[in-house]
Motif scaffolding. Structure first.
Motif, PDB file in Angstrom:
ATOM      1  N   PRO A 240       2.948  -1.823  -1.859  1.00 51.55           N
ATOM      2  CA  PRO A 240       3.520  -2.831  -2.372  1.00 51.55           C
ATOM      3  C   PRO A 240       4.167  -2.501  -3.912  1.00 51.55           C
ATOM      4  O   PRO A 240       4.941  -3.383  -4.540  1.00 51.55           O
ATOM      5  CB  PRO A 240       2.652  -4.141  -2.437  1.00 51.55           C
ATOM      6  N   LEU A 241       3.702  -1.296  -4.375  1.00 53.24           N
ATOM      7  CA  LEU A 241       4.153  -0.872  -5.637  1.00 53.24           C
ATOM      8  C   LEU A 241       5.620  -0.284  -5.771  1.00 53.24           C
ATOM      9  O   LEU A 241       5.909   0.380  -4.771  1.00 53.24           O
ATOM     10  CB  LEU A 241       3.407  -0.066  -6.273  1.00 53.24           C
ATOM     11  N   PRO A 242       6.497  -0.554  -6.858  1.00 53.65           N
ATOM     12  CA  PRO A 242       7.658   0.276  -6.829  1.00 53.65           C
ATOM     13  C   PRO A 242       7.417   1.529  -7.357  1.00 53.65           C
ATOM     14  O   PRO A 242       6.638   1.811  -7.975  1.00 53.65           O
ATOM     15  CB  PRO A 242       8.377  -0.547  -8.164  1.00 53.65           C
ATOM     16  N   TYR A 243       8.479   2.455  -6.607  1.00 58.85           N
ATOM     17  CA  TYR A 243       8.306   3.928  -6.917  1.00 58.85           C
ATOM     18  C   TYR A 243       9.650   4.422  -7.537  1.00 58.85           C
ATOM     19  O   TYR A 243      10.623   3.779  -6.757  1.00 58.85           O
ATOM     20  CB  TYR A 243       7.771   4.665  -5.558  1.00 58.85           C
ATOM     21  N   ARG A 244       9.647   5.217  -8.100  1.00 59.04           N
ATOM     22  CA  ARG A 244      10.863   6.113  -8.473  1.00 59.04           C
ATOM     23  C   ARG A 244      11.630   7.131  -7.468  1.00 59.04           C
ATOM     24  O   ARG A 244      12.656   7.090  -6.984  1.00 59.04           O
ATOM     25  CB  ARG A 244      10.662   6.903  -9.611  1.00 59.04           C
TER      26      ARG A 244
ATOM     27  N   PRO B  38       7.422  -1.185 -15.013  1.00 54.78           N
ATOM     28  CA  PRO B  38       6.948   0.024 -14.771  1.00 54.78           C
ATOM     29  C   PRO B  38       7.237   0.313 -13.397  1.00 54.78           C
ATOM     30  O   PRO B  38       7.149  -0.353 -12.336  1.00 54.78           O
ATOM     31  CB  PRO B  38       5.544  -0.109 -15.082  1.00 54.78           C
ATOM     32  N   VAL B  39       7.680   1.716 -13.122  1.00 50.47           N
ATOM     33  CA  VAL B  39       7.694   2.256 -11.709  1.00 50.47           C
ATOM     34  C   VAL B  39       6.839   3.375 -11.647  1.00 50.47           C
ATOM     35  O   VAL B  39       6.720   4.358 -12.516  1.00 50.47           O
ATOM     36  CB  VAL B  39       8.977   2.445 -11.092  1.00 50.47           C
ATOM     37  N   ALA B  40       6.146   3.681 -10.418  1.00 46.15           N
ATOM     38  CA  ALA B  40       5.457   4.705 -10.179  1.00 46.15           C
ATOM     39  C   ALA B  40       6.156   5.991  -9.783  1.00 46.15           C
ATOM     40  O   ALA B  40       7.351   5.833  -9.220  1.00 46.15           O
ATOM     41  CB  ALA B  40       4.392   4.594  -9.074  1.00 46.15           C
ATOM     42  N   CYS B  41       5.810   7.177 -10.277  1.00 44.74           N
ATOM     43  CA  CYS B  41       6.587   8.259 -10.081  1.00 44.74           C
ATOM     44  C   CYS B  41       6.515   8.693  -8.856  1.00 44.74           C
ATOM     45  O   CYS B  41       7.455   9.389  -8.318  1.00 44.74           O
ATOM     46  CB  CYS B  41       5.924   9.608 -10.810  1.00 44.74           C
TER      47      CYS B  41
END
Length: 237
Positions: free
Chosen positions: A231-235, A207-210
């Motif tokens: 640290p979260l992956p983002y689109r 999952p990637v955050a918008c």
């Protein structure tokens, strides 16, 4: 022995910080999360990771179906609003991501849970600054609900007063993040995005955050103002 406390744990940045605060204050945390018909289960996966990491006494995931009522972009087929920056977020009116009466419902479950484990303390990560305009995040709401809690339960009638703790209520998102860092919170375990997507990797889809919904923008703004990287992956950022 540590006093038991109920922690409303969504798996997001705020509730994870609240869990860390409650534990640092010496409480024995009992976590409560909800499968309420939200758009995705990623936040529940995050809540389980967080609960395991903090070795909570018990983690309950309660099932309620707020999609039966709809009325929110999180529980109905309503598009999640997107923006290019946090500066575009409007403070005019209550956004469509507001879930009708959600905190009242969640606190009612927490109150029942508290009575069964003889807890007089409930922690919730509401915030009156970076809160997207939700009416059930205001101090006056919490004060009113605490009064109700002490009128509506056997524990309250018998003199075991319930306290609803809101340690983040007057903190900016940046201050919340800094407080979490001081307590050693690993924000890579958390999730905030309302409308995630899947991205293919060598290990499968992740999952990637918008990066464009209210929650993502407030989170990114908080990390930026705290001088840290999210640290979260983002689109998109």
């Amino acid at each position: 022995m540590s006093k038991p406390a109920i922690i409303l744990l969504s798996g997001g940045l705020d509730s994870t910080t609240v869990l860390a605060i409650a534990q640092a204050q010496g409480f024995k945390p009992y976590a409560l999360s909800f499968r309420y018909g939200q758009r995705h289960s990623i936040e529940l996966d995050a809540a389980r990771r967080v609960a395991t990491s903090y070795d909570v006494a018990r983690h309950v995931v309660a099932d309620i179906d707020l999609r039966a009522f709809g009325g929110s972009a999180l529980t109905a087929d309503i598009e999640v609003p997107k923006h290019s920056s946090a500066g575009d977020l409007s403070d005019d009116g209550i956004p469509v991501t507001y879930v009708p009466a959600r905190n009242t419902i969640f606190l009612s479950f927490a109150l029942a849970y508290a009575e069964t484990v003889e807890a007089s303390d409930i922690f919730i990560g509401v915030n009156a600054l970076d809160y997207s305009g939700y009416p059930d995040c205001r101090p006056e709401y919490i004060a009113a609900y605490e009064n109700l809690a002490n009128l509506a339960t056997r524990a309250g009638v018998e003199g075991a007063r319930t306290t609803i703790h809101t340690p983040l209520i007057s903190m900016s998102k940046a201050d919340i993040i800094k407080a979490g860092f001081d307590l050693g919170v690993d924000y890579s375990m958390t999730w905030s995005c309302y409308d995630p997507a899947a991205e293919s990797t060598a290990c499968g889809e992740v999952p990637v955050a918008c990066g464009e919904c209210d929650s993502c923008l407030l989170r990114l703004k908080g990390f930026s103002e705290a001088g840290a990287n999210d640290p979260l992956p983002y689109r998109t950022r």
